[in-house]
Design an enzyme around this catalytic site. Sequence first.
Site, short mmCIF file in Angstrom:
data_model
loop_
_atom_site.label_atom_id
_atom_site.label_comp_id
_atom_site.label_asym_id
_atom_site.label_seq_id
_atom_site.Cartn_x
_atom_site.Cartn_y
_atom_site.Cartn_z
N CYS A 171 7.86 -7.42 3.24
CA CYS A 171 8.24 -6.09 3.69
C CYS A 171 9.46 -6.24 4.58
O CYS A 171 9.65 -7.28 5.21
CB CYS A 171 7.10 -5.47 4.49
SG CYS A 171 7.49 -3.86 5.16
N HIS A 201 2.87 -2.48 7.16
CA HIS A 201 3.15 -1.13 7.67
C HIS A 201 2.18 -0.75 8.80
O HIS A 201 2.01 0.43 9.10
CB HIS A 201 3.14 -0.07 6.56
CG HIS A 201 4.31 -0.17 5.64
ND1 HIS A 201 4.46 0.62 4.52
CD2 HIS A 201 5.38 -1.00 5.64
CE1 HIS A 201 5.58 0.29 3.89
NE2 HIS A 201 6.16 -0.69 4.55
N TYR A 255 6.19 2.45 11.46
CA TYR A 255 5.19 3.19 10.67
C TYR A 255 4.03 3.67 11.52
O TYR A 255 3.31 4.61 11.16
CB TYR A 255 4.66 2.32 9.52
CG TYR A 255 5.50 2.41 8.27
CD1 TYR A 255 6.54 1.52 8.04
CD2 TYR A 255 5.26 3.40 7.32
CE1 TYR A 255 7.31 1.60 6.90
CE2 TYR A 255 6.04 3.49 6.17
CZ TYR A 255 7.05 2.58 5.97
OH TYR A 255 7.83 2.67 4.84
C1 G6P Z 1 10.55 0.96 4.25
C2 G6P Z 1 9.44 0.13 3.75
C3 G6P Z 1 9.32 0.05 2.29
C4 G6P Z 1 9.53 1.40 1.69
C5 G6P Z 1 10.90 1.88 2.04
C6 G6P Z 1 11.06 3.30 1.67
O1 G6P Z 1 11.27 0.47 5.18
O2 G6P Z 1 9.19 -1.07 4.37
O3 G6P Z 1 8.07 -0.45 1.96
O4 G6P Z 1 9.35 1.42 0.32
O5 G6P Z 1 11.26 1.70 3.35
O6 G6P Z 1 12.40 3.61 1.68
P1 G6P Z 1 12.92 4.87 0.88
O7 G6P Z 1 14.41 4.83 1.02
O8 G6P Z 1 12.47 4.69 -0.53
O9 G6P Z 1 12.30 6.07 1.50
#
Ligand code: G6P
Length: 444
Positions: A171, A201, A255
Amino acid sequence: MKKDLKIAIIGAGSSYTPELIDGLIARSSQLPITEVRLVDIDEGWHKAEIILSLTRRMFEHAGLPVKVILTQDRKEALTDVDFVCSQFRVGCLDARIRDERISLKYGMLGQETNGLGGFAKAQRSIPATLDICRDIEKYSPNAWLLNFTNPSGMVTEAVLRHTKVKTVGLCNVPVLMQKGMAQVLNAEEQDVFVQVAGLNHFIFARQVNYQGEDKMDYALEEFLNDNQAFNPKNIPSLKWPRKLLANRHQIPCPYLRYYFSSDDTYQKSVHEAETEGTRGEVVKALEEKLFEIYSNPDLYVKPKELEGRGGQYYSDAACDLMSAIYNDKRTLMHVNTRNNGTIAGLPDDCAVEVTSVITKSGPMPLNVAPFDPDTLAMLQLMKTFERFTIDAAVNGDYQSALRALTLNPLVKNGKVLEAALDETIRENIQYMPQFQAYYEANLK
Ligand code: G6P
């Protein structure tokens, strides 16, 4: 040491792929890659073809003779491969948007990896991942699966518990926290030691040391003073509840706003959905722009516009992890791996996200000091939610799904929950084969 590495990228049509290729090119002296096998399905094929051309241009421009293919044939992609990078989104962004809108319809936070949306994403991602793992076991039993398919922690745990595949979950959030701490301390990133621990998260920075000094309290103060140094693009940068978090000698990841400021983040997601659109809808528009840029035959680098996505830097983490395993580097990285007692109070066979030494045999987690009772209680609650969610994804048991969601603090319960869950299953049945029997008997 093996001198011709073959990498498979599952979900190659992702707009993040150029960042991954960029990371591989930057580490070409550490990773002797000879072949990259891009894998996608009909739904993502058009985007994957654009990525294929861009990837070939990027390697060519870097002067690296890497063979790049695009295939839907998993046997072709996974035979005799060393690393498999998993970054797919079952049902594409439309499924994410449906999750967000269904949750909001029933008065709950609509979010990609948390609440009912996170549960639904797990119900789509886990069966598909276990299917892929059966092919990895058959065609490349010694390969490493580097998973960043979300929800990354739950997907990693399903692989750890239900397959023989060697896997590590990734992540970008801990990477952002590491970079953010260095910014807050006005220091070089490599000079700051950060230990994180928790669930994907749902992690906390537990140590922040700089030049031998414990800088946690200073960093926590900065953090509570609204320093946005480690907030990804996709999470609302709302003020943290100082009275709850001050003097706790730990820093929650961005998160955790959804859990420590549930009503504020819910109201924000309602407002967004009524104005600029849900995050999934915003990302869909951004993606269209990104793929226009990627289609430019003169482009041969990762474009800056990709920084508009929340998942920035996770490809760096993926390439660093690949190099650390391949070169037995024994460097520190924040990864999802088997608990084995690292976090006291959580099951040994579950996946936790912890700072670990990365060796050729995989992650060796650092010891984690005990959490205070309320943080541990939240971790145990969320882990129990995750385990019932995984059980539901593996065996399609409706009661396991209800038991998972009834535990989740971002989800309503009772009749509202059953209605929302039934709608989630009905709207996703083509991606949730495990619920076919329930669907036939109750929803058709
Ligand atoms: C985060 C997370 C990811 C997630 C992403 C969403 O930082 O760690 O797991 O999928 O951002 O980003 P987005 O641009 O798709 O909303």
